[in-house]
Scaffold this motif. Structure first.
Motif, PDB file in Angstrom:
ATOM      1  N   PHE A   1       0.832  -1.210   0.000  1.00 37.12           N
ATOM      2  CA  PHE A   1       0.000   0.000   0.000  1.00 37.12           C
ATOM      3  C   PHE A   1       0.863   1.255   0.000  1.00 37.12           C
ATOM      4  N   VAL A   2       1.903   1.258   0.823  1.00 38.69           N
ATOM      5  CA  VAL A   2       2.796   2.418   0.915  1.00 38.69           C
ATOM      6  C   VAL A   2       3.460   2.674  -0.432  1.00 38.69           C
ATOM      7  N   ASP A   3       3.948   1.627  -1.081  1.00 41.12           N
ATOM      8  CA  ASP A   3       4.578   1.780  -2.392  1.00 41.12           C
ATOM      9  C   ASP A   3       3.624   2.434  -3.390  1.00 41.12           C
ATOM     10  N   ARG A   4       2.371   2.061  -3.311  1.00 37.49           N
ATOM     11  CA  ARG A   4       1.381   2.592  -4.259  1.00 37.49           C
ATOM     12  C   ARG A   4       1.009   4.051  -3.982  1.00 37.49           C
ATOM     13  N   TYR A   5       0.891   4.422  -2.712  1.00 32.58           N
ATOM     14  CA  TYR A   5       0.330   5.729  -2.370  1.00 32.58           C
ATOM     15  C   TYR A   5       1.337   6.763  -1.857  1.00 32.58           C
ATOM     16  N   ARG A   6       2.581   6.383  -1.675  1.00 32.72           N
ATOM     17  CA  ARG A   6       3.597   7.258  -1.082  1.00 32.72           C
ATOM     18  C   ARG A   6       3.706   8.621  -1.770  1.00 32.72           C
ATOM     19  N   ASP A   7       3.725   8.664  -3.057  1.00 25.29           N
ATOM     20  CA  ASP A   7       3.977   9.905  -3.789  1.00 25.29           C
ATOM     21  C   ASP A   7       2.699  10.587  -4.296  1.00 25.29           C
ATOM     22  N   MET A   8       1.569  10.335  -3.662  1.00 28.56           N
ATOM     23  CA  MET A   8       0.301  10.907  -4.105  1.00 28.56           C
ATOM     24  C   MET A   8      -0.144  12.092  -3.264  1.00 28.56           C
ATOM     25  N   ASP A   9       0.714  12.593  -2.389  1.00 28.18           N
ATOM     26  CA  ASP A   9       0.400  13.756  -1.576  1.00 28.18           C
ATOM     27  C   ASP A   9      -0.902  13.580  -0.789  1.00 28.18           C
ATOM     28  N   ILE A  10      -1.054  12.414  -0.181  1.00 29.26           N
ATOM     29  CA  ILE A  10      -2.233  12.101   0.631  1.00 29.26           C
ATOM     30  C   ILE A  10      -2.005  12.652   2.033  1.00 29.26           C
TER      31      ILE A  10
ATOM     32  N   ALA B   1      -0.718   5.173   7.103  1.00 30.10           N
ATOM     33  CA  ALA B   1      -0.692   6.630   7.305  1.00 30.10           C
ATOM     34  C   ALA B   1       0.668   7.070   7.843  1.00 30.10           C
ATOM     35  N   LEU B   2       1.172   6.388   8.826  1.00 35.90           N
ATOM     36  CA  LEU B   2       2.464   6.728   9.412  1.00 35.90           C
ATOM     37  C   LEU B   2       3.576   6.678   8.358  1.00 35.90           C
ATOM     38  N   ALA B   3       3.563   5.630   7.549  1.00 37.65           N
ATOM     39  CA  ALA B   3       4.622   5.445   6.550  1.00 37.65           C
ATOM     40  C   ALA B   3       4.584   6.478   5.429  1.00 37.65           C
ATOM     41  N   ILE B   4       3.395   7.008   5.113  1.00 35.16           N
ATOM     42  CA  ILE B   4       3.317   8.004   4.030  1.00 35.16           C
ATOM     43  C   ILE B   4       3.251   9.430   4.564  1.00 35.16           C
ATOM     44  N   GLY B   5       3.356   9.582   5.881  1.00 31.48           N
ATOM     45  CA  GLY B   5       3.360  10.906   6.484  1.00 31.48           C
ATOM     46  C   GLY B   5       2.000  11.575   6.520  1.00 31.48           C
ATOM     47  N   ALA B   6       0.957  10.758   6.688  1.00 34.21           N
ATOM     48  CA  ALA B   6      -0.412  11.277   6.711  1.00 34.21           C
ATOM     49  C   ALA B   6      -1.036  11.081   8.090  1.00 34.21           C
ATOM     50  N   LYS B   7      -2.137  11.774   8.319  1.00 26.87           N
ATOM     51  CA  LYS B   7      -2.927  11.575   9.536  1.00 26.87           C
ATOM     52  C   LYS B   7      -3.796  10.342   9.338  1.00 26.87           C
ATOM     53  N   PHE B   8      -4.263   9.776  10.451  1.00 29.71           N
ATOM     54  CA  PHE B   8      -5.173   8.641  10.380  1.00 29.71           C
ATOM     55  C   PHE B   8      -6.478   8.991  11.078  1.00 29.71           C
ATOM     56  N   VAL B   9      -7.589   8.681  10.426  1.00 28.73           N
ATOM     57  CA  VAL B   9      -8.912   8.904  11.002  1.00 28.73           C
ATOM     58  C   VAL B   9      -9.677   7.578  10.960  1.00 28.73           C
ATOM     59  N   PRO B  10     -10.053   7.044  12.134  1.00 26.96           N
ATOM     60  CA  PRO B  10     -10.850   5.808  12.139  1.00 26.96           C
ATOM     61  C   PRO B  10     -12.329   6.117  11.903  1.00 26.96           C
ATOM     62  N   PHE B  11     -12.976   5.248  11.149  1.00 26.69           N
ATOM     63  CA  PHE B  11     -14.407   5.373  10.908  1.00 26.69           C
ATOM     64  C   PHE B  11     -15.100   4.112  11.363  1.00 26.69           C
TER      65      PHE B  11
END
Length: 99
Positions: free
Chosen positions: A54-63, A81-91
């Motif tokens: 997942f990280v490989d796929r989404y890392r460079d998408m500015d998420i 989220a941690l690996a791509i530098g994003a926040k995490f929101v549980p739903f």
């Protein structure tokens, strides 16, 4: 099909991930093949490989935010989220209606 469509065909990580998922036939009813990921979570390498795909796929998408829907989303979302530098929101899912 997902693997082939996303350039993962032949990715050696997929076999280990697939082998780490326990299949429970006829659960919760006949004809259903339940995919139990708890066995994947117990396998450090398979769990890491799953997150890494997942990280490989989404890392460079500015998420900026990863939303994880219970319960599997709660397992994988924070690590991604941690690996791509994003926040995490549980739903949480809305209440299911009785049938």
């Amino acid at each position: 099909m997902f693997a082939a469509e996303n350039g993962l065909k032949g990715d050696p990580r997929l076999q280990g991930i697939s082998e780490a998922i326990r299949v429970v036939p006829h659960f919760p009813k006949p004809g259903i093949m339940f995919q139990d990921i708890t066995t994947l979570l117990l396998d450090h390498k398979a769990f890491k490989d799953t997150v890494d795909i997942f990280v490989d796929r989404y890392r460079d998408m500015d998420i900026s935010v990863v939303a994880g829907v219970e319960a599997r989303g709660f397992m994988f979302g924070p690590a991604i989220a941690l690996a791509i530098g994003a926040k995490f929101v549980p739903f949480k899912k809305t209440q299911k209606t009785a049938r």
